[in-house]
Design an enzyme around this catalytic site. Sequence first.
Site, short mmCIF file in Angstrom:
data_model
loop_
_atom_site.label_atom_id
_atom_site.label_comp_id
_atom_site.label_asym_id
_atom_site.label_seq_id
_atom_site.Cartn_x
_atom_site.Cartn_y
_atom_site.Cartn_z
N HIS A 86 0.95 -1.28 0.05
CA HIS A 86 0.05 -0.01 0.12
C HIS A 86 0.82 1.08 0.04
O HIS A 86 0.63 2.25 -0.95
CB HIS A 86 -0.94 0.02 1.26
N GLU A 87 1.70 1.40 0.78
CA GLU A 87 2.66 2.62 1.04
C GLU A 87 3.43 2.69 -0.19
O GLU A 87 3.67 3.75 -0.58
CB GLU A 87 3.46 2.48 2.51
N HIS B 175 1.82 4.78 -2.83
CA HIS B 175 2.09 6.04 -2.76
C HIS B 175 3.33 6.56 -3.30
O HIS B 175 3.38 7.68 -4.04
CB HIS B 175 2.07 6.59 -1.23
N HIS C 242 3.43 6.61 -6.97
CA HIS C 242 2.70 7.84 -7.53
C HIS C 242 3.50 9.06 -7.36
O HIS C 242 3.59 9.87 -8.43
CB HIS C 242 1.49 7.78 -6.64
#
EC number: 3.4.24.59
Length: 739
Positions: A495-496, A499, A502
């Site tokens: 998940h992290e 980020h 991105h």
Amino acid sequence: MLCSRGLGGLRARAAPLRPGRAGLGGLGAGIRARGVSTSWSPVGAAFNVKPQGRRLDLFGERRGLFGVPELSSPEGFRIAQENALRKTDLLVERARCTPPGPQTVLIFDELSDSLCRVADLADFVKIAHPEPAFREAAEEACRSIGTVVEKLNTNVELYQSLQKLLADEKLMDSLDPETRRVAELFMFDFEISGIHLDKEKRKRAVDLNVKILDLSSTFLMGTNFPTKIEKHLLPAHIHHNFVFTGDHVIIDGLHAEAPDPLVREAAYKIFLYPNADQLKCLEELLSSRDLLAKLVGYSTYSHRALQGTIAKNPETVMEFLEKLSDKLSERTIKDFEMIRGMKMKLNPQNSELMPWDPPYYSGVIRAERYNIEPSLYCPFFSLGACMEGLNILFNKLLGISLYAEQPAKGEVWCEDVRKLAVVHESEGLLGYVYCDFFQRADKPHQDCHFTIRGGRLKEDGDYQLPVVVLMLNLPHSSRNLPTLLTPGMMENLFHEMGHAMHSMLGRTRYQHVTGTRCPTDFAEVPSILMEYFANDYRVVNQFARHYQTGQSLPKNMVSRLCESKKVCAAADMQLQVFYATLDQIYHGKHPLRKSTTDILKETQEKFYGLPYVPNTAWQLRFSHLVGYGAKYYSYLMSRAVASMVWKECFLQDPFNRAAGERYRREMLAHGGGKEPMLMVQDEKTKMLSNWLKVTQQSGAGLRTGIRPVDPFLWTTLLHGRMQLLREGTFCQATNGKQA
């Protein structure tokens, strides 16, 4: 998890759950070149061994945090701050004197960057650095820069220099779409900061913004502060579950997974016991936000906060949440009945279901049905293996490799922090990710993503490479044992890293919209999408190997794990609806009709179903009220959008390079430089017809009647939420998850 304090007219676009903003001056020295470095090493091996420590270097220069020379000591924040403010004065003067045109936007972006490069770095250091002197210096820098920013947001001459550009229709038409959008975003930030007000009210707006910054910082610290009680107040037989200091017991969390029901109950009641100072801080924070919103022309803070998001306004959000809650209610009741049955089986003398029960008993049900005891999985998920899995995925999907790089002396704040270079097969070095993954004293118990510096195209034609930090709380390795992750930890890591990618791939011309600087209800999409990859056997099979034998994780174990996520998924999702609804009410019409605790009680019973526990105040631990004020719904909405992207692009083949390039080109690359609705609409139109066919055939169509946003989109989102529930591809967005 991402969250942004924002820089008004120079506001960093919100990136949930501790995002940050943009990086400092000295960072440019060492990361300008994009060539291959001989100091890079394979990423997997680097995370399965303890850091070796730097070679003895009696004469080497101490570079300072993140390579910023000034930050070799806490006093450096004052120097960095003064340098930024001097540059700010020069840029403000340039903006005033420059004729309207594309150069106006570039000057504004450079002005934003010069301030963000101090504020973003300080935002991270003030909560993560182990030395109090650094934390205090960073806190002061945040407050000082924040005050300057709010004053600039109400600077009439600066505003007028931008207004001249936007008022010239011919000039605006000549701008490329990204430049036009960034100009409009700067103007929008001026407007929500009160630029249209008279001088006295503008000053009032600045004062309120500064007060909100201070209250936010205080409240955030209070959400993680442990509770201390005298040990004689707790039964002696549960003392060993907690930390002692003298004659006191320290309760630093809810202990939700503890097998002993008395431990869970005691932790819940003590950790959530109301703190008068924290309660006053929250009330002042909510009141100040409401006053600011009304001052600048909005009926509520929620209306102000949701401008520019996918949802647009709180009415749309509440309709989304209420309809989702209606669709969940029957399944949630069944989930609670199942949990209650397990509690009755294990604890027949007290079968009433309480708020501290679901996490533990739902875990017991999953383990009993599917044999998913974490200890069975951990040996296959060494940290090094998981990092190599990410490396394999990014390489196949995007042509990107992760390399470990030895940080310079003084560059990192703790010796176990790893530095990763993100390298594209043809474009070269894209940026850096600092991995602060391990537990330590006084470190926040949150999984977070921080922007330290945003990417942008500089005047000399070079690209300012992005720099971010990922913060987790993993156990340390030992001499004979690498760090082993539970399936949940592995999913959080993916998940992290979503980020981080991105941030690396949102390669916009302007740092104001780089990477995760986009509306909050879109910023979680890339990170949540990564959870789909983390739960796909085709991906997991690439890296999950037993750390001792090298055996692959059996496919049936992955299948059992995925099936187990369907257990109590409705109750878990209902909890998120409750959190999001509470957030909307707190930021809705003021004065609040009841106390924050009474509102919590009422909302919990209506939107969750389990009883409120007297003399508790969970809202005082709700840290997302700072970074996600009026936007907590973003987790639910982003998950539905991520579901659309997964089905359209990666369901058939999670390693499809063409789909990966399309995903990068059409979504990641834009950062906040393209209207999120346009990106979502693009994906929606490609799959909505298929979904509608299925929906019509099954008679399961959802009619929302929501008007402010395209109803087809909301139908798709709600359908996506329920589809997630059926598939079990649900991951609870807990407090502190970054986004």
